[in-house]
Design a protein around this motif. Structure first.
Motif, PDB file in Angstrom:
ATOM      1  N   VAL A 277       0.860  -1.155  -0.063  1.00  0.00           N
ATOM      2  CA  VAL A 277       0.054  -0.111  -0.036  1.00  0.00           C
ATOM      3  C   VAL A 277       1.041   1.237   0.179  1.00  0.00           C
ATOM      4  CG1 VAL A 277      -1.687   1.288   1.385  1.00  0.00           C
ATOM      5  CG2 VAL A 277      -1.875  -1.213   1.314  1.00  0.00           C
ATOM      6  N   ARG A 278       0.827   1.963  -0.891  1.00  0.00           N
ATOM      7  CA  ARG A 278       1.508   3.380  -0.958  1.00  0.00           C
ATOM      8  C   ARG A 278       0.923   4.550  -0.140  1.00  0.00           C
ATOM      9  NH1 ARG A 278       6.332   5.294  -2.613  1.00  0.00           N
ATOM     10  NH2 ARG A 278       6.257   7.291  -3.434  1.00  0.00           N
ATOM     11  N   LYS A 279       1.547   5.099   0.594  1.00  0.00           N
ATOM     12  CA  LYS A 279       1.279   5.966   1.584  1.00  0.00           C
ATOM     13  C   LYS A 279       1.820   7.424   1.324  1.00  0.00           C
ATOM     14  CE  LYS A 279       0.132   2.883   5.426  1.00  0.00           C
ATOM     15  NZ  LYS A 279       0.644   2.418   6.566  1.00  0.00           N
ATOM     16  N   LEU A 280       0.941   8.525   0.893  1.00  0.00           N
ATOM     17  CA  LEU A 280       1.470   9.704   0.533  1.00  0.00           C
ATOM     18  C   LEU A 280       1.491  10.618   1.818  1.00  0.00           C
ATOM     19  CD1 LEU A 280      -0.075  10.311  -2.741  1.00  0.00           C
ATOM     20  CD2 LEU A 280       2.228   9.368  -2.358  1.00  0.00           C
ATOM     21  N   PRO A 281       2.611  11.476   2.038  1.00  0.00           N
ATOM     22  CA  PRO A 281       2.550  12.319   3.277  1.00  0.00           C
ATOM     23  C   PRO A 281       1.310  13.311   3.128  1.00  0.00           C
ATOM     24  CG  PRO A 281       4.360  13.047   1.623  1.00  0.00           C
ATOM     25  CD  PRO A 281       3.663  11.510   1.083  1.00  0.00           C
ATOM     26  N   GLY A 282       0.982  13.568   4.122  1.00  0.00           N
ATOM     27  CA  GLY A 282      -0.072  14.561   4.278  1.00  0.00           C
ATOM     28  C   GLY A 282      -1.467  14.017   4.065  1.00  0.00           C
TER      29      GLY A 282
END
Length: 188
Positions: free
Chosen positions: A183-188
């Motif tokens: 799972v890709r997690k992006l900041p913010g």
């Protein structure tokens, strides 16, 4: 039953429970049949599918609380249904001469299409899009790929059974937490 129980949990009336249960039961096969030109869809050619779906939905409405206690048993039967629909859908794709991606897509969609429709009608993000801890659509796709790879060497029944076993095994392994999708997690 998964569609009907979702409807009961979301406080749908009896008609809504029957509709959501029915759509979940025949949705994937209907999409498959429409995409492959098999019209009218099978559930309209043989209403037994609809009668079973209606019966399951009415039972879920009447005994929803009790049935919810058997979540693991229902999950087992859901996995069997996923496995069989994915394998049979993929086999149809092979018979129609589709390539590997077409067979995989038709097989996977046969298995997960009803659940996607269920979640959309219940105003939820389809579970197959975010449940990285329980491979569902991925399991169906792997079963469909299995059909594509082994069909030339084995009879239809054996092909379907092996592919269904692959789906069930992938589901079982993922439910144990041994395999997850990233799972890709992006900041913010």
């Amino acid at each position: 039953m998964s569609g009907a129980l979702t409807a009961v949990r979301r406080r749908f009336d009896i008609f809504g429970v029957v509709v959501l249960g029915g759509v979940t039961a025949v949705g994937g096969g209907s999409i498959r049949d429409t995409l492959t030109g098999n019209t009218p869809p099978l559930f309209l050619q043989d209403e037994t599918y609809l009668w079973v779906a209606i019966l399951g939905a009415v039972l879920a409405f009447a005994f929803g609380e009790r049935l919810a206690r058997f979540e693991r048993t229902l999950s087992f039967f859901d996995t069997i249904g996923l496995a069989l629909f994915a394998a049979s859908g993929a086999l149809l794709g092979v018979r129609l001469g589709l390539g590997p991606l077409g067979v995989t897509f038709v097989g996977m969609l046969s298995g997960v299409g009803g659940g996607i429709i269920r979640d959309l009608l219940a105003a939820q993000v389809p579970e197959v899009m975010y449940r990285n801890d329980q491979l569902y659509a991925t399991a169906a796709a792997l079963g469909a790929v299995t059909v594509y790879l082994i069909h030339p060497r084995l009879p239809d029944l054996e092909t379907q059974l092996i592919a269904a076993a692959v789906v069930a095994l992938v589901r079982w392994v993922s439910r144990r937490g041994w395999v997850k999708l990233p799972v890709r997690k992006l900041p913010g």
